[in-house]
Scaffold this motif. Structure first.
Motif, PDB file in Angstrom:
ATOM      1  N   GLU A  97       0.824  -1.204   0.000  1.00  9.15           N
ATOM      2  CA  GLU A  97       0.000   0.000   0.000  1.00  9.15           C
ATOM      3  C   GLU A  97       0.859   1.254   0.000  1.00  9.15           C
ATOM      4  N   ARG A  98       1.974   1.223   0.721  1.00  9.07           N
ATOM      5  CA  ARG A  98       2.872   2.375   0.719  1.00  9.07           C
ATOM      6  C   ARG A  98       3.418   2.611  -0.689  1.00  9.07           C
ATOM      7  N   VAL A 135       4.335 -13.721  -5.339  1.00  5.11           N
ATOM      8  CA  VAL A 135       3.864 -13.173  -6.617  1.00  5.11           C
ATOM      9  C   VAL A 135       2.367 -13.408  -6.777  1.00  5.11           C
ATOM     10  N   LYS A 136       1.919 -14.613  -6.464  1.00  2.53           N
ATOM     11  CA  LYS A 136       0.490 -14.931  -6.589  1.00  2.53           C
ATOM     12  C   LYS A 136      -0.346 -14.023  -5.693  1.00  2.53           C
ATOM     13  N   TYR A 137       0.146 -13.757  -4.493  1.00  7.49           N
ATOM     14  CA  TYR A 137      -0.591 -12.909  -3.552  1.00  7.49           C
ATOM     15  C   TYR A 137      -0.689 -11.470  -4.069  1.00  7.49           C
ATOM     16  N   LYS A 141      -4.184  -9.550  -4.926  1.00  5.15           N
ATOM     17  CA  LYS A 141      -4.598  -8.359  -4.189  1.00  5.15           C
ATOM     18  C   LYS A 141      -4.596  -7.084  -5.047  1.00  5.15           C
ATOM     19  N   HIS A 142      -3.697  -7.028  -6.034  1.00 10.05           N
ATOM     20  CA  HIS A 142      -3.486  -5.758  -6.730  1.00 10.05           C
ATOM     21  C   HIS A 142      -3.592  -5.860  -8.249  1.00 10.05           C
ATOM     22  N   CYS A 147       4.268  -4.224 -11.732  1.00  4.38           N
ATOM     23  CA  CYS A 147       5.132  -5.006 -12.610  1.00  4.38           C
ATOM     24  C   CYS A 147       6.057  -5.798 -11.683  1.00  4.38           C
ATOM     25  N   ILE A 148       6.012  -7.110 -11.782  1.00  2.08           N
ATOM     26  CA  ILE A 148       6.687  -7.955 -10.785  1.00  2.08           C
ATOM     27  C   ILE A 148       7.895  -8.660 -11.392  1.00  2.08           C
TER      28      ILE A 148
END
Length: 304
Positions: A97-98, A135-137, A141-142, A147-148
């Motif tokens: 979130e930050r 990564v799945k989480y 959530k987002h 970009c991961i």
């Protein structure tokens, strides 16, 4: 902007590109020095920078301060490391979130190392066991906000002696990610062989080779001992001959990195990720040596 968008733009223009890694300092004076260095190194034209996350979130507050300054105040496209070590869901949610509040679109998702003094890595209660879960989480959530990136290990992960199983795990992880940054290495042929194998397995996302300039002989020995990194005999011999001369060691480290980059360029690679260790002179000299920046740019406003 997402790292992958910047890479796509560089590729579309047919140009080489590079990125830098930094770690959060432990003191206020160290932070001031780092931010000044980031400001100077911005002139070298990195596509993005990333900032590490201390084992177990030990430097989480400092990391958030660093990425806020680099992204917002300095204007560097920033990727933040995020690890599973000692990270319950509430702390992961806080960090993500930050990032969204700051405007950071890029996360390098890692399992992370065990905290200092702890021999065996263990998952925290309610947390995750590996980068795949992380990564799945983040995706769940987002969505596609982030970009991961994930880590790649050309020599295999040191904690897994079953190299085939380790490679299969990496391929599973890479299929969920947007880009890969590799662990450091000192034998380009090992990287190129691994890279070709990854491509043959169907992975098409960008893969950035991680380049670690050698700064001191003692530091190099600690590093390769900890990471169990393969080093060609001729490199070990060259360093042994100058090990008592810090300047000569660093100069050789620059020469070696330039040679590695040239070999990777010959192998078709256009993107490079430099582990700066919060230092700038060697990186400047390497970029000049490979022809990525001019001598005037490489030597401008240098302090070190």
């Amino acid at each position: 902007m997402k790292v992958t968008e910047k890479i796509e733009r560089a590729n579309a223009n047919g140009r080489y590109f590079w990125s830098f890694e930094y770690f959060p300092p432990k003191t206020e004076s160290g932070a001031v020095n780092l931010f000044e260095r980031m400001e100077r190194m911005k002139s070298l034209g990195p596509e993005f920078i990333d900032v590490t996350w201390g084992a177990g979130g030990s430097s989480s507050e400092e990391t958030i301060k660093c990425v806020t300054t680099s992204q917002v105040a300095i204007g560097l496209e920033t990727s933040m490391h995020l690890t599973c070590t000692n990270m319950p869901l509430e702390k992961l949610d806080w960090a993500l979130e930050r990032c969204k509040e700051i405007g950071i679109r890029n996360i390098l998702a890692l399992r992370g190392d065990a905290p200092r003094g702890v021999e065996t890595w263990t998952a925290s209660e309610g947390g995750f066991s590996n980068a795949i879960d992380l990564v799945k989480y983040i995706r769940e959530k987002h969505g596609d906000w982030f970009c991961i990136g994930v880590a790649g290990y050309p020599e295999g992960h040191i904690e897994n002696n079953d190299k085939e199983a380790e490679f299969a795990h990496f391929i599973q992880k890479a299929k969920l990610a947007d880009y890969v940054v590799t662990q450091l290495f000192y034998e380009p042929d090992l990287f190129l062989s691994w890279y070709n194998r990854v491509r043959a397995a169907g992975i098409e996302i960008p893969i950035l080779p991680g380049i670690m300039p050698i700064q001191t002989y003692a530091g190099f020995q600690r590093l390769i001992g900890r990471e169990k990194t393969f080093v060609p005999a001729e490199v070990l011999a060259a360093l042994e001959a100058v090990k008592d001369d810090d300047f000569a060691v660093r100069e050789y480290g620059v020469k070696l990195a330039v040679e590695m980059c040239e070999k990777l360029k010959a192998g078709g690679h256009k993107g490079f990720h430099f582990y700066t260790m919060n230092l700038e002179k060697s990186v400047r000299q390497i970029l000049q040596g490979v022809g990525f920046v001019s001598a005037a740019v490489a030597t401008a406003n240098t302090e070190e």
